[in-house]
Design a protein around this motif. Structure first.
Motif, PDB file in Angstrom:
ATOM      1  N   GLU A  32       0.832  -1.200   0.000  1.00  0.00           N
ATOM      2  CA  GLU A  32       0.000   0.000   0.000  1.00  0.00           C
ATOM      3  C   GLU A  32       0.874   1.260   0.000  1.00  0.00           C
ATOM      4  OE1 GLU A  32      -3.062  -0.073   2.855  1.00  0.00           O
ATOM      5  OE2 GLU A  32      -3.700   1.986   2.455  1.00  0.00           O
ATOM      6  N   LYS A  57      -0.664   3.094   6.849  1.00  0.00           N
ATOM      7  CA  LYS A  57      -1.330   3.723   5.719  1.00  0.00           C
ATOM      8  C   LYS A  57      -0.781   5.126   5.538  1.00  0.00           C
ATOM      9  CE  LYS A  57      -5.649   1.311   6.810  1.00  0.00           C
ATOM     10  NZ  LYS A  57      -5.382   0.096   6.160  1.00  0.00           N
ATOM     11  N   GLU A  69      -3.029   4.479  10.722  1.00  0.00           N
ATOM     12  CA  GLU A  69      -3.312   5.617   9.848  1.00  0.00           C
ATOM     13  C   GLU A  69      -2.376   6.783  10.099  1.00  0.00           C
ATOM     14  OE1 GLU A  69      -5.603   4.286  11.928  1.00  0.00           O
ATOM     15  OE2 GLU A  69      -6.389   2.884  10.436  1.00  0.00           O
TER      16      GLU A  69
END
Lengths: 612, 646
Positions: free
Chosen positions: A180, A340, B413
């Motif tokens: 990713e 991420k 995140e």
């Protein structure tokens, strides 16, 4: 006192239970469904590992005077689903009340103390997390193994060496990729593997690769490229070995580890923006700094860009297209838990691969210090041992031979031309790593495992595996059996050119010392016992049976396949690829398909429990 | 052979006493002269340390079997009969001045060996003596007479000195005073006051740094020959930055003095570092000074053992008490130290200014959980946050009673920012300490928890006292002015209350160190600085007309262009084929592998000093290969002596 005893035995039973729960904490780098895709042999391996752990527990329980709690099997089965969570939070079941008697004598006090210690140890054990990890090999196949949180990457590598029969050179590494983010990095050998894996998200597409990564050790092979990087390349190339040695001494063996004094212009991706801005960066032991506009390069004017405490360094891939980076030579610094895209990830990009490598290595030195050097030394030691071992079983004409009984067997398969190598008695016994003790779980498998073996769910109904599979005591026996049995079919009749054993008559590269070319050697290595693939071999072969059945061959194929592509660096062009085509073909792992993998495992475990 | 009169001044008789005259012949050896002289004085004492010094030629007549003729001594020679060992005021790297007897007749190299032996410093070859910088501000100086610790009564001996079991030399165990001095040598000094620090000389440029190196005494000549008189001041310093085989167990004095030298080099900006590094050095100094007060001698204890012991102990205690469930017993182990409190919690949302809300907080293992209220704290928390790997930063203002803990918590995140607001100092110190431990993956059961709380509180106290009055900063040991931990550059840049949190921030990574570990860490970071180990000399390269700087490091020489300030060239010793000094034109010529030749003359220091540095470092590098512990003095002189060695 009886009360306390009872209390403790209950307690310990509960803890065992807990430990088992943890075992069921499954992890797979692929999506959960893909568990089904595990090949048969993987499943077998898994089962072996699990059995091993369980056996060990069972034995420990038996060793203790008190019987295991009666409800062991049922409760552990029932809670399988919550196993996942339990690893992290370890909910402790409430054991019965404890009543202490005021009039305890000293002996009892001592007993009590011992028990407390035992309880503490068990508690620690209970908290150990175990993951089942799928490692991708170069040829696209994979190995599945169980890793517990105490194991280092080094331990896992050793494990993989046993299972894959690669040439074990020091550059083999485990790498983590994050598709990713387009990142990858090589784990350092001293790191614990489980911890970084726990940071992966549930739906992560991250992978673990087993690869040769020469850049990991480059700084110890050519320290001048890092510590004297300013000098011209030609001079660096001609560096004498003794000067290299001196550089390593100076930088890694003093009171303080010296980080290469690097300075380079990088493009920095601005937080959250798309643009890349040029800055002059400097690497110091304390962090990465940049020179602010209009200031000098003097230390006091430097601005700290980041420090390494909570960051790992990664290589970025295809950043040109993904992030519109000026070049494709990118390094990334981020907290290992960030998975991420985030403004907290730092992207740096430089002009060439040379600079990139210089910096990634420099940052690793700053971050890990002397551990890197220790890792390297250990890896080299292991490589030397395994290459010596490999050489041992390869015929080498130069050695005047006085065959000893042990050797004889090891040679039978190459049988024909050259005399057996006499090295056997000098060399350490085959168990893979004399240097480091094997990691706990495999060890457990070796020591307490034999009884468990028959219970393995093999697709074929072979007779129970012979003791030869246990690598501990008389290991040299193992290889010959395997090979003797397997070779004839494809070797004796003029084999196809690609046959693995074609190189048997002393292949030239083998004698050129260090690690012999993989194809020549891999099949000769004694099969390490914990690997079920191997055990399939041996078990099939032990009594004089007919040619090995297809499933075994199928299992063998991926294993043999691993090494060739990776080992480019070492010398001679790799001889034609591995194995015995005739053996290939069969089953290929269709077995594990149906049903929920977890429940299947549970069933297996329960069955086992029933057996006891 | 003709008899003639030789007059000799005997120092011990006083300077007013006329010289003693003895009748000699030219073939009388020096020993004979001394014998006659002693008989003539008719003083019955131990003359064994006395020797003849020839004033015009500035040399000792140490070879007693040489005749006067061989020495070339005639009736006009002015000879002095005096002891070879005389008192010297020796300033140590720590700033302490000792008065001790040093040898004035042997080469300085040997003299330093004697001094180091007396002070119990191993590897004396790494040290040497410097002439002090003359102070021009003598008018102000009378105010504070400095303490001088007297060691002149220590018996001189050439044999190795006996040591007590704990490594203290026997002569330091003679009396309480001596023990006190030894402690002074082996324990680090408290941080200097910022005012003193600000007054001290700091080199402003690399050229300034070069000047100090013109003051090294010549290792191959004696103190007397270099004009050092009885009771003169000299500095003892580490000269060669190649510290061989540091062993905290045996090197208490050596390590302490090395630390002091490094500390002063940092504080006085003799070596450059970044701001972050300065803060870390500051934190280490704070820690070292704190620990050395409580832990007098360097020793390391095994933290792991303590941990287990205390855990077991707590279990014992629990089991001895009234009946309790084993469940609690487990809780004891893992959650022995449980923090739960009402804390105001704030999670900043984008574009929201304030959003504080009260929750009931619990700290367990390395996680914090929060609940709506205390009553609900038995159930599922609203959220549980694992602090492992997170960043913890203080946001505190004692004056306005703001006690915020800023947490940056990693998540897939990115990092989540969370603020915890505490009501008071006490609560803040506990939670801050807990968060710090948690971020390092430690639980509250870790034995550093209490000390962490302590240090946070003392840093808070510092902030308070600095905020209140500025005068009595050194009133208690608890409050060290953080300005005394960093170089004066940062006094201007940051106020104390800005500086303190930054040092505290760095401190969290070092707080758990033992004294030895902290000192070693300080030295390691110092040694990892890019400029570490460089001694500078201003030189003029052959064929060049401008001044440049030569940096001499343990493994290399560097050439620094003064106009740019950059290193323009590096030569490593292991590529060096030979080096020569032309003493007449004072030029050093060096040949490296690959036909690289350089030559330069030295502007700020004598070329003997440069020669000695290079030869000295080469000597240092030979040590590791040497099996024996004895110092190869001869080799040192061969490498550093120059023409005098011949």
């Amino acid at each position: 006192m009886d009360d306390i005893d009872a209390m403790f035995s209950d307690l310990l039973g509960e803890i065992d239970l807990l430990t088992q729960l943890q075992l069921l904490y499954f992890y797979c780098p692929l999506s959960p469904e893909s568990l089904h895709e595990l090949e048969d042999n993987d499943l077998d391996a898994l089962m072996a590992d699990l059995n091993a752990a369980e056996q060990k527990l069972a034995m420990e329980i038996q060793d203790r005077p008190s019987p295991p709690p009666p409800d062991l099997s049922s409760s552990s089965a029932g809670s399988s689903v919550s196993g996942r969570a339990s690893a992290a939070t370890s909910p402790l079941p409430p054991p019965p009340l404890q009543s202490s008697k005021p009039s305890m004598e000293e002996i009892e006090a001592q007993l009590k103390a011992d028990k407390i210690k035992l309880a503490l140890e068990k508690l620690k054990e209970a908290k150990v997390k175990k993951l089942v990890v799928k490692v991708l090999l170069n040829d696209g196949s994979s190995k599945t193994l169980m890793v517990d949180e105490r194991q280092t990457v080094r331990d896992v590598l050793d494990n993989l060496f046993e299972k894959t029969h690669c040439d074990c050179n020091e550059n083999w590494s485990l790498c983590e990729t994050n598709p990713e983010l387009h990142l990858d990095r090589t784990f350092e050998d001293h790191e614990n593997l489980v911890e970084p894996l726990l940071a992966w998200t549930r739906d992560s597409e991250n992978k673990i690769l087993f690869q040769e990564r020469p850049e990991k050790n480059e700084v110890f092979k050519n320290p001048q490229n890092f510590y004297l990087w300013k000098k011209n390349r030609k001079a660096l190339k001609e560096m004498k070995d003794k000067d290299k040695e001196l550089l390593i001494q100076e930088n890694f063996c003093g009171t303080s580890i010296i980080v290469p004094d690097l300075e380079a212009v990088f493009y920095l991706k601005e937080d959250g923006k798309k643009s890349w801005k040029q800055r002059l960066f400097q690497l110091r032991a304390s962090g990465i700094y940049y020179v602010p506009k209009g200031k000098t390069k003097s230390s006091r004017d430097l601005v700290c860009f980041l420090q390494f405490d909570n960051l790992n360094v990664y290589y970025g891939k295809d950043f040109k297209s993904k992030y519109k980076a000026p070049t494709d030579f990118c390094l990334v610094l981020k907290h290992p838990q960030i998975q991420k895209e985030s403004q907290y990830i730092k992207y740096l990009c430089c002009d060439d691969a040379w600079t990139l490598n210089l910096w990634v290595t420099g940052i690793r030195i700053a971050k890990y210090g002397v551990s890197l050097y220790e890792n390297y030394k250990t890896a080299v030691r292991k490589a030397a041992v395994s290459s010596a071992w490999a050489n041992r079983s390869t015929p080498s004409g130069s050695n005047p031979s006085t065959p000893s009984p042990t050797i004889k067997s090891s040679v039978t398969h190459n049988a024909l031309p050259p005399p057996p190598p006499p090295l056997a008695e000098i060399l350490p016994p085959p168990p893979p790593n004399p240097v480091l003790p094997p990691p706990p779980p495999p060890l457990a498998a070796n020591s307490s495992l034999r009884p468990a073996a028959p219970q393995r769910h093999l697709p074929t109904n072979f007779s129970p595996p012979p003791p030869a599979m246990d690598n501990l005591p008389p290991p040299p026996l193992a290889p010959p059996i395997e090979d003797a049995l397997e070779d004839p079919p494809d070797f004796l009749p003029p084999p196809p050119p690609s046959v693995g054993f074609a190189s048997l008559p002393p292949p030239p590269p083998v004698s050129s010392f260090p690690p012999p070319p993989p194809p020549a050697t891999n099949e000769f290595l004694p099969p390490p016992p914990p690997d079920p693939t191997q055990s399939v071999f041996t078990s099939s072969g032990a009594p004089p049976p007919p040619p090995p059945p297809p499933p075994a061959g199928a299992a063998a194929a991926p294993r043999a396949a691993i090494k060739p592509s990776g080992s480019v660096r070492k010398g001679p062009p790799a001889p034609p690829k591995r194995t015995t085509p005739s053996l290939q073909g069969g089953g290929g792992g269709g077995g594990g398909g149906e049903g929920d993998f977890m429940s299947e495992l549970m069933m297996a475990m329960n069955k086992k429990r029933g057996d006891h | 052979m003709a008899v003639w009169d030789l007059s000799v001044t005997v120092e011990d008789l006083g300077s007013d006493t006329p010289p003693v005259t003895v009748s000699v012949t030219s073939d009388l050896h020096v020993g004979g002269v001394i014998l006659k002289l002693v008989e003539k004085t008719q003083i019955n004492r131990d003359w064994s340390d006395h020797m003849l010094w020839w004033e015009q030629k500035q040399r000792w007549l140490l070879r007693t079997s040489w005749t006067l003729e061989k020495y070339g001594i005639h009736a006009d020679a002015r000879l002095l009969f005096m002891p070879q060992h005389k008192p010297l005021k020796l300033r140590l790297p720590s700033g302490i001045t000792l008065r001790l007897r040093a040898c004035f007749s042997s080469p300085v190299f040997k003299t330093v060996m004697g001094i180091c032996q007396m002070l119990n410093i191993r590897h004396p070859e790494e040290l040497s003596l410097l002439q002090p910088i003359e102070h021009k501000k003598k008018k102000k100086d009378k105010g504070s007479p400095e303490d001088i610790y007297d060691l002149t009564d220590v018996p001189l001996s050439s044999v190795s000195r006996p040591c007590l079991y704990n490594g203290t030399p026997a002569h330091f165990a003679d009396s309480p005073e001596m023990e006190a001095i030894y402690k002074m040598l082996s324990v680090t000094q408290p941080p200097p006051s910022p005012e003193i620090l600000a007054k001290l000389y700091r080199p402003a440029s690399v050229v300034d740094k070069a000047h100090i190196h013109s003051r090294w005494l010549d290792s191959s000549r004696s103190l007397m020959q270099q004009g050092i008189q009885e009771n003169d001041r000299v500095w003892l310093r580490f000269k060669y930055f190649a510290f061989y085989n540091i062993e905290p167990k045996y090197d208490m004095v050596r390590l302490t003095q090395l630390y002091e030298q490094a500390r002063w080099a940092i504080l006085l900006e003799d070596i450059d570092c970044t701001e972050e590094e300065m803060m870390l050095f500051g934190a280490l100094q704070y820690h070292i000074s704190k620990v050395s007060q409580s832990e007098p001698s360097m020793k390391s204890s095994s933290a792991a053992m303590d941990d287990l012991d205390s855990a077991l102990q707590s279990l014992e205690v629990k089991m001895g008490g009234e009946s309790s469930s084993a469940f609690e017993l487990f809780q004891m182990q893992f959650y022995k130290f449980k923090l739960s409190d009402m804390i105001v919690h704030f999670r900043p949302k984008r574009l929201t200014l304030k959003g504080y809300k009260q929750y009931w907080f619990k700290f367990q293992d390395t996680s914090i959980s929060y609940f709506k209220s205390k009553e609900e704290s038995i159930g599922e928390p609203i959220q549980q946050i694992n602090l492992k790997g997170c960043e913890v930063a203080p946001d505190v203002n004692v004056a306005t009673q703001k006690f915020l803990i800023r947490l940056l918590i990693p998540a897939p995140e990115g990092m989540n920012e969370v603020y915890l607001r505490c009501d008071n100092e006490q609560q803040y110190a506990q939670w801050m300490a807990a968060c710090r431990l948690g971020s390092k993956g430690k639980t509250l059961a870790d034995n550093s928890f209490q000390s962490e709380i302590q240090s946070i509180r003392s840093f808070l106290a510092m902030q308070k006292s600095n905020y209140g009055s500025h005068g009595d900063t050194n009133a208690s040991d608890e409050s060290i002015d953080t300005h005394s931990l960093v170089s004066p550059r940062y006094h201007k840049k940051y106020k104390t209350k800005q500086l303190t949190p930054r040092i505290l921030d760095a401190y969290q990574n070092v707080a758990q160190f033992s004294l030895t570990e902290a000192v070693m860490r300080f030295l390691q970071i110092w040694q990892a600085l890019p400029d570490f180990g460089l001694s500078y000399v201003v030189v003029r390269f052959k064929g060049s007309r401008k001044d440049e700087v030569l940096g001499i490091a343990p493994n290399r020489l560097i050439r620094i262009d003064l106009s740019v300030g950059d290193v323009v060239k590096t030569w490593r010793y292991n590529n060096m084929k030979q080096w020569n000094v032309n003493w007449d034109i004072k030029q050093v010529a060096i040949e490296f592998d690959g036909n690289v030749n350089i030559a330069f003359s030295c502007m700020t220091a004598d070329c003997k000093i440069v020669h000695e540095f290079i030869g000295g470092y080469i000597f240092m590098s030979t040590r590791s290969r040497e099996k024996s512990d004895t110092l190869n003095e001869e080799l040192f002189h061969k490498l550093t002596g120059g023409h005098e060695a011949l």
